[in-house]
Design an enzyme around this catalytic site. Structure first.
Site, mmCIF file in Angstrom:
data_model
loop_
_atom_site.group_PDB
_atom_site.id
_atom_site.type_symbol
_atom_site.label_atom_id
_atom_site.label_comp_id
_atom_site.label_asym_id
_atom_site.label_seq_id
_atom_site.Cartn_x
_atom_site.Cartn_y
_atom_site.Cartn_z
ATOM 1 N N ASP A 124 0.823 -1.217 0.000
ATOM 2 C CA ASP A 124 0.000 0.000 0.000
ATOM 3 C C ASP A 124 0.856 1.266 0.000
ATOM 4 O O ASP A 124 1.971 1.260 0.525
ATOM 5 C CB ASP A 124 -0.924 -0.027 1.232
ATOM 6 C CG ASP A 124 -2.084 0.943 1.095
ATOM 7 O OD1 ASP A 124 -2.377 1.376 -0.038
ATOM 8 O OD2 ASP A 124 -2.700 1.266 2.132
ATOM 9 N N ASN A 184 -10.940 -2.257 -5.416
ATOM 10 C CA ASN A 184 -10.147 -1.378 -6.288
ATOM 11 C C ASN A 184 -10.800 -1.149 -7.655
ATOM 12 O O ASN A 184 -10.454 -0.192 -8.356
ATOM 13 C CB ASN A 184 -8.716 -1.912 -6.476
ATOM 14 C CG ASN A 184 -7.848 -1.807 -5.255
ATOM 15 O OD1 ASN A 184 -6.942 -2.603 -5.034
ATOM 16 N ND2 ASN A 184 -8.090 -0.809 -4.402
HETATM 17 C C1 IPE Z 1 -5.551 -2.668 -0.289
HETATM 18 O O1 IPE Z 1 -5.140 -1.354 -0.468
HETATM 19 C C2 IPE Z 1 -5.543 -3.404 -1.576
HETATM 20 C C3 IPE Z 1 -4.233 -3.602 -2.198
HETATM 21 C C4 IPE Z 1 -3.065 -3.298 -1.684
HETATM 22 C C5 IPE Z 1 -4.276 -4.220 -3.483
HETATM 23 P P1 IPE Z 1 -6.188 -0.176 -0.626
HETATM 24 O O2 IPE Z 1 -5.409 1.068 -0.722
HETATM 25 O O3 IPE Z 1 -7.133 -0.469 -1.723
HETATM 26 O O4 IPE Z 1 -6.978 -0.280 0.761
HETATM 27 P P2 IPE Z 1 -7.808 0.813 1.560
HETATM 28 O O5 IPE Z 1 -8.801 1.381 0.614
HETATM 29 O O6 IPE Z 1 -6.853 1.844 2.040
HETATM 30 O O7 IPE Z 1 -8.428 0.059 2.687
HETATM 31 C C1 IPE Z 2 -1.450 0.237 -3.409
HETATM 32 O O1 IPE Z 2 -1.229 1.603 -3.411
HETATM 33 C C2 IPE Z 2 -1.671 -0.343 -4.794
HETATM 34 C C3 IPE Z 2 -3.055 -0.746 -5.065
HETATM 35 C C4 IPE Z 2 -4.049 -0.724 -4.222
HETATM 36 C C5 IPE Z 2 -3.331 -1.214 -6.419
HETATM 37 P P1 IPE Z 2 -2.430 2.614 -3.485
HETATM 38 O O2 IPE Z 2 -2.794 2.851 -4.895
HETATM 39 O O3 IPE Z 2 -3.552 2.166 -2.611
HETATM 40 O O4 IPE Z 2 -1.766 3.932 -2.876
HETATM 41 P P2 IPE Z 2 -2.409 4.899 -1.808
HETATM 42 O O5 IPE Z 2 -2.839 4.079 -0.646
HETATM 43 O O6 IPE Z 2 -3.553 5.599 -2.468
HETATM 44 O O7 IPE Z 2 -1.292 5.830 -1.443
HETATM 45 MG MG MG Z 3 -4.003 2.421 -0.653
#
Ligand code: IPE
Ligand code: IPE
Ligand code: MG
Length: 258
Positions: free
Chosen positions: A32, A80
């Site tokens: 993340d 997502n």
């Molecule tokens: C969790 O991250 C999913 C992945 C790392 C693929 P998100 O960024 O989607 O999770 P939330 O929305 O902060 O809970």
């Molecule tokens: C994790 O990074 C990757 C996926 C969930 C695909 P994020 O895209 O959630 O990055 P933040 O949390 O918005 O910084």
């Molecule tokens: Mg994230």
């Protein structure tokens, strides 16, 4: 003096501090913080995802070198899909490109690729690329890299319950014979041991619908680093932290010693 054990220990690299006989068999990571990492640099979110791929390479390499048997990476959740369309498309393109580009390296390093999640919901090219890579690496045996794609734990559990209900309906199974093992067998992770260590980057302290059943007794490790900044040394640090914990599984400390 030079032979001082503590001094030597301080000089040891993080990698050397890992006790290889107490290695987790399975590490799961919620990767993340790609978006926030990019924002920090004044760049688009996708730039963060692209740099996240470098950390994936690092984590896979480190896990394989150490001898971790399973590494599960949460790459795209069911939720997502609700992101802006351009980001979803860019992520899927990155996925196709990365799988394609990395398959020879996976083979060279004897790493098997698996995927869990609602794979049929992926765009066709992505699904095909994934199937090809899994087929091409299926006989590799050093480490299994499991990508969680279009995955969520509740989706997985609903699926498992439907399958079990069908088996009961067809009289292949009696409801009184349902055990934890029955549930395990009907999850996407049926042939994968449960993770002993779960890592989440980016300072968020939540599970976000990841492996809810399988993480029941996992040690949870959180770091403030954004995923693109998470490198081999960070994985070593997480493993050392895990190795210093006492896993009691409901028992008392005294019971574990005796
Ligand atoms: C969790 O991250 C999913 C992945 C790392 C693929 P998100 O960024 O989607 O999770 P939330 O929305 O902060 O809970
Ligand atoms: C994790 O990074 C990757 C996926 C969930 C695909 P994020 O895209 O959630 O990055 P933040 O949390 O918005 O910084
Ligand atoms: Mg994230």
């Amino acid at each position: 003096m030079r032979s001082n054990g503590r001094m030597n220990k301080n000089k040891m690299s993080l990698k050397e501090k890992i006790n290889l006989s107490k290695l987790p068999k399975h590490i799961a990571i919620i990767m993340d913080g790609n978006g926030r990492w990019a924002k920090q640099q004044g760049a688009e979110r996708i730039y963060g995802h692209e740099n996240g791929v470098k950390s994936v390479r690092d984590a896979v390499e480190a896990a394989a070198e150490l001898g971790v048997e399973y590494l599960t990476l949460y790459a795209f959740s069911t939720e997502n899909w609700n992101r802006p369309k351009e980001e979803v498309i860019a992520l899927m393109q990155l996925l196709v490109h990365t799988i394609n580009a990395e398959t020879p390296t996976l083979n060279k390093n004897n790493i098997r690729l698996k995927a869990i999640g609602d794979l049929k919901s992926l765009p066709g090219d992505c699904y095909n690329e994934l199937q090809e890579a899994m087929e091409a690496t299926k006989n590799n045996s050093r480490t299994t890299l499991v990508l969680a794609l279009s995955y969520s734990s509740r989706w997985e559990l609903v699926n498992a319950m439907k399958q079990i209900a069908e088996q009961v309906e067809n009289k292949q199974l009696s409801s009184s014979d349902i055990t934890e093992e029955t549930i395990n067998k009907n999850l996407c992770t049926a042939d994968i041991p449960e993770p002993e260590l779960m890592i989440r980057t980016s300072g968020e302290h939540r599970i976000s619908n990841f492996l809810l059943w399988q993480l029941a007794y996992a040690e949870l490790y959180f770091t403030d680093k954004f995923w693109p900044d998470f490198k081999k040394e960070d994985l070593y640090e997480a493993i050392i932290d895990y190795q210093n914990r006492e896993r009691r599984f409901g028992k008392t400390s005294e019971q574990l010693i005796s």
